[in-house]
Motif scaffolding. Structure first.
Motif, PDB file in Angstrom:
ATOM      1  N   GLU A  11      -3.476  -0.116  -8.330  1.00 28.56           N
ATOM      2  CA  GLU A  11      -4.891  -0.386  -8.070  1.00 28.56           C
ATOM      3  C   GLU A  11      -5.400   0.560  -6.991  1.00 28.56           C
ATOM      4  OE1 GLU A  11      -5.131  -5.199  -8.561  1.00 28.56           O
ATOM      5  OE2 GLU A  11      -4.361  -4.419  -6.689  1.00 28.56           O
TER       6      GLU A  11
ATOM      7  N   ASP B 283     -10.505   0.291  -9.141  1.00 31.11           N
ATOM      8  CA  ASP B 283      -9.972   0.667 -10.448  1.00 31.11           C
ATOM      9  C   ASP B 283      -8.509   0.235 -10.555  1.00 31.11           C
ATOM     10  OD1 ASP B 283      -9.978   1.769 -13.015  1.00 31.11           O
ATOM     11  OD2 ASP B 283     -10.879   3.657 -12.347  1.00 31.11           O
ATOM     12  N   HIS B 284      -7.994   0.268 -11.768  1.00 29.16           N
ATOM     13  CA  HIS B 284      -6.610  -0.117 -12.036  1.00 29.16           C
ATOM     14  C   HIS B 284      -6.100   0.682 -13.226  1.00 29.16           C
ATOM     15  CE1 HIS B 284      -3.673  -2.584 -14.333  1.00 29.16           C
ATOM     16  NE2 HIS B 284      -3.127  -2.668 -13.145  1.00 29.16           N
TER      17      HIS B 284
ATOM     18  N   LEU C 198      -8.177   0.147  -4.049  1.00 27.58           N
ATOM     19  CA  LEU C 198      -8.960  -0.875  -3.370  1.00 27.58           C
ATOM     20  C   LEU C 198      -9.823  -0.236  -2.300  1.00 27.58           C
ATOM     21  CD1 LEU C 198      -6.030  -3.381  -2.753  1.00 27.58           C
ATOM     22  CD2 LEU C 198      -7.622  -3.389  -4.678  1.00 27.58           C
TER      23      LEU C 198
ATOM     24  N   ARG D 106     -12.631  -4.864  -2.178  1.00 27.74           N
ATOM     25  CA  ARG D 106     -13.211  -4.637  -3.508  1.00 27.74           C
ATOM     26  C   ARG D 106     -12.232  -3.816  -4.341  1.00 27.74           C
ATOM     27  NH1 ARG D 106     -19.020  -1.734  -4.523  1.00 27.74           N
ATOM     28  NH2 ARG D 106     -18.954  -1.766  -6.781  1.00 27.74           N
ATOM     29  N   ARG D 107     -11.937  -4.277  -5.530  1.00 25.67           N
ATOM     30  CA  ARG D 107     -11.057  -3.530  -6.436  1.00 25.67           C
ATOM     31  C   ARG D 107     -11.895  -2.477  -7.158  1.00 25.67           C
ATOM     32  NH1 ARG D 107      -7.529  -6.155 -11.303  1.00 25.67           N
ATOM     33  NH2 ARG D 107      -7.182  -4.222 -12.398  1.00 25.67           N
TER      34      ARG D 107
ATOM     35  N   ARG E 132       0.563  -2.104  -7.370  1.00 25.14           N
ATOM     36  CA  ARG E 132       0.053  -2.664  -8.626  1.00 25.14           C
ATOM     37  C   ARG E 132      -0.822  -1.666  -9.376  1.00 25.14           C
ATOM     38  NH1 ARG E 132      -0.945  -7.889  -5.252  1.00 25.14           N
ATOM     39  NH2 ARG E 132      -2.763  -6.717  -4.601  1.00 25.14           N
TER      40      ARG E 132
ATOM     41  N   SER F 256      -4.380   2.639  -2.108  1.00 25.45           N
ATOM     42  CA  SER F 256      -3.733   2.533  -3.415  1.00 25.45           C
ATOM     43  C   SER F 256      -2.464   1.716  -3.201  1.00 25.45           C
ATOM     44  CB  SER F 256      -3.429   3.910  -3.994  1.00 25.45           C
ATOM     45  OG  SER F 256      -2.600   4.644  -3.124  1.00 25.45           O
ATOM     46  N   ASN F 257      -2.122   0.885  -4.192  1.00 26.15           N
ATOM     47  CA  ASN F 257      -0.988  -0.022  -3.976  1.00 26.15           C
ATOM     48  C   ASN F 257       0.024  -0.003  -5.121  1.00 26.15           C
ATOM     49  OD1 ASN F 257      -2.038  -1.665  -6.013  1.00 26.15           O
ATOM     50  ND2 ASN F 257      -2.919  -3.146  -4.601  1.00 26.15           N
TER      51      ASN F 257
ATOM     52  N   SER G  58       0.815  -1.208   0.000  1.00 26.61           N
ATOM     53  CA  SER G  58       0.000   0.000   0.000  1.00 26.61           C
ATOM     54  C   SER G  58       0.854   1.265   0.000  1.00 26.61           C
ATOM     55  CB  SER G  58      -0.903  -0.002   1.235  1.00 26.61           C
ATOM     56  OG  SER G  58      -1.595   1.217   1.319  1.00 26.61           O
TER      57      SER G  58
END
Length: 173
Positions: free
Chosen positions: A121, A136-137, A123, A133-134, A119, A116-117, A101
């Motif tokens: 993403e 956006d990416h 979450l 729950r994801r 990857r 936000s992480n 994160s």
């Protein structure tokens, strides 16, 4: 010499946040978690004193609990720690695939956080249900500037849509 010591102390301060009512702060210094009043009292170490690294400590809206990332179980996970009121055990949300994160933002209305992480993403974690729950990416870069609306029904964030452009997006909860 004094200036060098002060700069070194500031270097070890990793994160801090003011209490929702403004009477105290939570801070992370060299991976340790502390709370302290702004006008009186000593700093109080929270969580485990040794062998655990804490990151991204945030006050929950009620001002009695903290949401914090911890590697207490060997892998980094989100924890809820009670600071005020009766002593409650630490609630660790195991098994959620959070990644590494970068940012943690607490909802002003519900027991939810945005993360936000690494990857790229965004979450949303429902702390009451322990569900992830994801939202956006982006394949082009990190999600930045996540924020909740005052009623907690919307989230806004910046998402890279191409390598050179970003868009501000809204997500209805």
């Amino acid at each position: 010499q004094r200036g060098r010591k002060f700069a070194y102390a500031a270097y070890n301060l990793e994160d801090w946040q003011l209490h929702p009512q403004g009477q105290s702060i939570v801070l992370v210094c060299r991976g340790k978690l502390f709370t302290m009043g702004l006008w009186e009292g000593a700093a109080v170490q929270r969580g485990q004193s040794d062998g655990v690294r804490y990151r991204s400590a945030r006050w929950m809206t009620d001002g009695k609990r903290l949401a914090v990332l911890s590697d207490a179980g060997g892998e980094e996970a989100l924890e809820l720690q009670t600071v005020a009121g009766e002593a409650a055990p630490v609630r660790r949300l195991e098994g959620l695939d959070l990644g590494r994160s970068h940012d943690l933002v607490v909802s002003p209305a519900k027991d939810q956080v945005l993360l936000s992480n690494h990857r790229n993403e965004l979450l949303c974690v429902d702390l009451a249900k322990g569900e992830l729950r994801r939202v956006d990416h982006s394949p082009h870069g990190p999600v930045l500037g996540a924020a909740w609306s005052p009623d907690g029904r919307w989230a806004a964030y910046s998402l890279r849509v191409t390598p050179k452009t970003a868009a501000i997006k809204l997500w209805p909860l």
